[in-house]
Scaffold this motif. Structure first.
Motif, PDB file in Angstrom:
ATOM      1  N   SER A   8      14.922 141.004 -56.256  1.00  0.00           N
ATOM      2  CA  SER A   8      13.981 140.563 -57.282  1.00  0.00           C
ATOM      3  C   SER A   8      12.605 141.167 -56.989  1.00  0.00           C
ATOM      4  O   SER A   8      12.390 141.765 -55.937  1.00  0.00           O
ATOM      5  CB  SER A   8      13.888 139.039 -57.284  1.00  0.00           C
ATOM      6  N   ASP A  53       7.109 139.159 -63.672  1.00  0.00           N
ATOM      7  CA  ASP A  53       7.975 138.016 -63.381  1.00  0.00           C
ATOM      8  C   ASP A  53       8.625 138.188 -62.014  1.00  0.00           C
ATOM      9  O   ASP A  53       9.485 139.050 -61.834  1.00  0.00           O
ATOM     10  CB  ASP A  53       9.046 137.891 -64.467  1.00  0.00           C
ATOM     11  N   ASP A  54       8.216 137.364 -61.047  1.00  0.00           N
ATOM     12  CA  ASP A  54       8.732 137.468 -59.680  1.00  0.00           C
ATOM     13  C   ASP A  54      10.230 137.195 -59.587  1.00  0.00           C
ATOM     14  O   ASP A  54      10.894 137.659 -58.670  1.00  0.00           O
ATOM     15  CB  ASP A  54       7.996 136.501 -58.747  1.00  0.00           C
ATOM     16  N   ARG A  55      10.778 136.438 -60.526  1.00  0.00           N
ATOM     17  CA  ARG A  55      12.204 136.094 -60.477  1.00  0.00           C
ATOM     18  C   ARG A  55      13.096 137.170 -61.086  1.00  0.00           C
ATOM     19  O   ARG A  55      14.295 137.174 -60.862  1.00  0.00           O
ATOM     20  CB  ARG A  55      12.443 134.769 -61.192  1.00  0.00           C
ATOM     21  N   LYS A  56      12.522 138.068 -61.853  1.00  0.00           N
ATOM     22  CA  LYS A  56      13.295 139.099 -62.539  1.00  0.00           C
ATOM     23  C   LYS A  56      13.799 140.140 -61.542  1.00  0.00           C
ATOM     24  O   LYS A  56      13.100 140.501 -60.600  1.00  0.00           O
ATOM     25  CB  LYS A  56      12.401 139.757 -63.598  1.00  0.00           C
TER      26      LYS A  56
END
Length: 77
Positions: A8, A53-56
């Motif tokens: 991620s 977006d850190d979760r992407k």
């Protein structure tokens, strides 16, 4: 910087942090960088797109092996 295939954006940021800390330790440079300041002041970008977006996953941004990401300064609002 090396990260796993399905990493991620957050994992990339952590890998960058480790890389710079090791490099600074080897070169005897500044021992402490304020990463809170860096992430507040700069965006990571790839092909002009902000990795916001850190979760992407990196794959979702189209990032593959040997691709380059860069820092750009955030604009003041």
């Amino acid at each position: 910087v090396v990260v796993v295939q399905n990493a991620s954006v957050l994992e990339l940021k952590k890998a960058l942090r480790r890389h710079f800390q090791l490099r600074q330790a080897r070169q005897g440079g500044v021992q402490h960088l304020s990463w809170k300041y860096i992430w507040r002041t700069y965006h990571l970008t790839y092909n002009g797109e902000k990795l916001a977006d850190d979760r992407k996953k990196l794959r979702e941004y189209g990032i593959r092996n040997r691709d380059e990401v860069s820092f750009i300064k955030k604009l003041r609002t």
